[in-house]
Structures are given as structure tokens and as C-alpha cells.
Design an enzyme around this catalytic site. Structure first.
Site, PDB file in Angstrom:
ATOM      1  N   CYS A   1      12.429 -20.228 -36.320  1.00  0.00           N
ATOM      2  CA  CYS A   1      13.940 -19.742 -36.330  1.00  0.00           C
ATOM      3  C   CYS A   1      14.091 -19.441 -34.860  1.00  0.00           C
ATOM      4  O   CYS A   1      13.454 -18.616 -34.201  1.00  0.00           O
ATOM      5  CB  CYS A   1      13.839 -18.705 -37.056  1.00  0.00           C
TER       6      CYS A   1
ATOM      7  N   CYS B   1      15.163 -15.750 -34.025  1.00  0.00           N
ATOM      8  CA  CYS B   1      14.151 -15.047 -34.220  1.00  0.00           C
ATOM      9  C   CYS B   1      13.273 -15.046 -32.758  1.00  0.00           C
ATOM     10  O   CYS B   1      12.939 -14.078 -32.552  1.00  0.00           O
ATOM     11  CB  CYS B   1      13.186 -15.256 -35.328  1.00  0.00           C
TER      12      CYS B   1
END
Length: 106
Positions: free
Chosen positions: A30, A33
Site C-alpha cells: 500500500c 501506508c
């Protein structure tokens, strides 16, 4: 220092913690993230001893992710006394996260 929350320690480290706990639910693939990783690291340093800060990889810990209804990542939750007090979804500024943590601590 950041903690790593897993099914083997989640109950003890997060739910039964005697101080607030900031959990970053993330995945290695991600990009938002990855953008948040240095911010979470700074929060761990800033609030050391006051708030337990750590990460939970949703790919490795999908039972925990589904238990807390994680549908989007990054999702960050602040637990106090085993209960969710704040939830932030998506990449946000360090300042915004600090404001949420400071509100819990005040």
C-alpha cells in the site's frame, strides 16, 4: 519504538494496555501506508511512555483486520481501555494525528 501487533500479542499489547494504544493497520504493498510509515515512527518517538504506537499488517493478521472492520488502508485507531476512541482512514498529516492523540491524553 514502534510495536508490531499480531494475533499472538494483540489482546495483551492493545486491549489490556494500561496506556492508550495507536494502531496503524497497513499492508506492505500500500503506497499511502508507506507514506505514513515515517509519520507513525515519529509518533512512536514523540509519545514514548505515554502512548503505545505500533503497526498491524492486515495481510498477515487478516482475522484482526476483519474483527475491526478494516476496509481501507491505512486505517489508524486509538484504543483506550480496550475500546476504539478514534479512527483515521487514509494518509493524513502528522499534525492531525497528534491532535487526536493529544485529545485522548488531555
Amino acid at each position: 519504538m514502534e510495536c508490531k501487533f499480531m494475533s499472538t500479542n494483540f489482546e495483551e499489547e492493545v486491549i489490556a494496555s494500561d496506556i492508550p494504544v495507536f494502531v496503524d493497520f497497513y499492508a506492505d504493498w500500500c503506497m499511502p501506508c508507506k507514506m505514513m510509515a515515517p509519520v507513525v515512527e515519529k509518533l512512536a518517538e514523540k509519545y514514548d511512555g505515554k502512548v503505545k504506537v505500533g503497526k498491524c499488517n492486515i495481510d498477515e493478521e487478516n482475522r484482526i483486520a476483519s474483527q475491526y472492520g478494516i476496509m481501507s488502508i491505512p486505517t489508524m485507531m486509538i484504543f483506550v481501555g480496550g475500546e476504539i476512541k478514534e479512527t483515521v482512514i487514509g494518509a493524513v498529516s502528522q499534525k492531525e494525528l497528534e491532535e487526536k492523540i493529544d485529545k485522548i491524553l488531555s
